[in-house]
Design an enzyme around this catalytic site. Structure first.
Site, short mmCIF file in Angstrom:
data_model
loop_
_atom_site.label_atom_id
_atom_site.label_comp_id
_atom_site.label_asym_id
_atom_site.label_seq_id
_atom_site.Cartn_x
_atom_site.Cartn_y
_atom_site.Cartn_z
N ASN A 93 -8.07 4.93 1.60
CA ASN A 93 -8.70 6.31 2.33
C ASN A 93 -10.07 6.63 1.76
OD1 ASN A 93 -9.20 6.50 -1.03
ND2 ASN A 93 -7.12 7.64 -1.22
N ASP A 99 8.55 9.22 -11.22
CA ASP A 99 7.74 10.56 -11.75
C ASP A 99 7.91 11.71 -12.66
OD1 ASP A 99 6.02 9.16 -9.76
OD2 ASP A 99 5.76 9.92 -8.08
N GLY A 139 -0.42 10.04 1.16
CA GLY A 139 -0.74 9.15 1.66
C GLY A 139 0.21 7.52 1.94
N ASP A 140 1.64 8.28 1.21
CA ASP A 140 2.32 7.03 1.21
C ASP A 140 3.15 7.37 2.39
OD1 ASP A 140 2.21 5.67 -1.08
OD2 ASP A 140 3.14 7.18 -2.43
N LYS A 167 4.34 4.18 -4.94
CA LYS A 167 3.52 4.02 -3.43
C LYS A 167 4.60 2.78 -2.68
CE LYS A 167 -0.93 4.72 -5.33
NZ LYS A 167 -1.03 6.27 -5.13
N GLY A 168 4.84 1.34 -3.54
CA GLY A 168 6.12 0.94 -2.50
C GLY A 168 7.59 1.52 -1.93
O1 RIB Z 1 1.56 7.07 -4.02
C1 RIB Z 1 2.06 8.40 -4.50
C2 RIB Z 1 2.66 8.07 -6.14
O2 RIB Z 1 1.69 7.33 -6.77
C3 RIB Z 1 3.60 8.26 -7.17
O3 RIB Z 1 4.65 9.11 -6.43
C4 RIB Z 1 3.37 6.99 -8.34
O4 RIB Z 1 4.38 6.94 -8.72
C5 RIB Z 1 2.41 6.98 -8.14
O5 RIB Z 1 2.75 5.61 -8.32
#
Ligand code: RIB
Length: 311
Positions: A188, A15, A255-256, A42-43
């Site tokens: 969401n 990121d 969310g993650d 996200k993963g």
């Molecule tokens: O959910 C956030 C993520 O979305 C970030 O870390 C970015 O890499 C995107 O995948």
């Protein structure tokens, strides 16, 4: 062997995060406040969230063969994620995400998928032994949909529950076959609206849209609503779980945090109400810090936030 732990099948990104007072308008140039790089995707974020909470956590994803891979690998390993199931792609770069965070902590994200979109059916087949071990399999939509579907089948064949976090909201319709294999779906409000074509203005709309997803064969729906908490819908129960009010710095990865913590809690046999409350607290803590993986809380931090003040 007793089934235990969480397997996350998904994306990994570096990121590139800029902080700015506001998002630039189309055609506008603004001066930002800071730039930082954080491990994301996200993963990978969800795997880190689960591992930091103490669950045995395995990640299957595709890294490029580059400097971002080295940095993210090191960081995820330090956070306790088992990376023995990853693949290195020599033809495609590690995914990246360009992220702008404004002074409210809201974000805008553009992802360049790179090697994530090369995570193949063959890759997943090669990791069947991991599906045999775990209690929960968790996937999102930053990898090919066929790979997600194969993962859902393997979860079922190996007696694991399958959580689908339908993020990002790339499509209006997920395959019926995938929805029928899904134990928990965690959209969401934007994703819920997209997947059901029902405009969401109220809890009644959420209930209606949730019922539509159940009618497609999903067993349980959990709608994440940020500072408004989460809403659970199944055939025999609906439930609203409130969020803790916190000072927001950066909502990236909230969310993650929720999904990783939910998977962790369900793998530890929490009741659904407790699992959602636990996941809400993880998400609340994550928004008080910058970055995605860097903002995921440890177990004791959740206990601390849960405790009434002064006890
Ligand atoms: O959910 C956030 C993520 O979305 C970030 O870390 C970015 O890499 C995107 O995948």
């Amino acid at each position: 062997m007793e089934k235990k732990g969480v397997l996350v099948i998904g994306s990994v990104n570096m990121d590139m995060v800029v902080k700015a007072d506001h998002f630039p308008l189309p055609g506008e140039t603004i001066l930002g406040e800071s730039f930082q790089m954080f491990p994301g995707g996200k993963g990978a974020n969800q795997a880190v969230a689960s591992a930091k909470l103490g669950s045995d956590t395995f990640f299957v994803g595709r890294f490029g063969s580059d400097v971002f891979k080295d940095k993210i690998f090191e960081s995820m390993q330090a956070d306790g994620v088992d990376l023995s199931g990853i693949f290195i792609d020599y033809a495609n770069p590690t995914g990246i995400a360009m992220i702008t965070v404004d002074h409210h902590g809201e974000n805008q994200i553009v992802v360049i998928s790179g090697s994530n979109m090369k995570l193949s059916l063959e890759d997943i087949e090669a990791r069947i032994p991991l599906f045999r071990r775990v209690k929960v399999v968790l996937a999102q939509l930053e990898i090919p949909i066929g790979t997600v579907l194969r993962s859902a089948h393997l979860a079922k064949e190996n007696g694991a529950m399958f959580i689908l976090n339908p993020a990002p909201a790339l499509t209006d319709k997920l395959p019926d076959e995938l929805l029928k294999l899904t134990t928990y779906i965690t959209p969401n409000e934007v994703e819920l609206e997209r997947l059901t074509s029902i405009t969401i203005h109220s809890i009644e709309d959420i209930k209606k849209a949730g019922a539509k997803l159940l009618s497609y064969g999903v067993k349980n729906v959990i709608v994440t609503m940020g500072s408004k908490g989460a809403f659970y819908i199944s055939d025999d129960k609906t439930l609203k779980v409130k969020a803790k009010p916190v000072d927001v710095i950066d909502t990236t990865g909230a969310g993650d945090a929720f999904n990783g913590a939910l998977a962790s809690a369900l793998s530890e046999n929490y009741k659904i109400e407790e699992a959602i409350e636990f996941a809400n607290l993880a998400a609340a803590i994550s928004v008080t810090r910058m970055g995605a993986q860097s903002s995921m809380p440890g177990f004791n931090e959740i206990l601390e936030l849960q405790r009434p003040h002064g006890t």
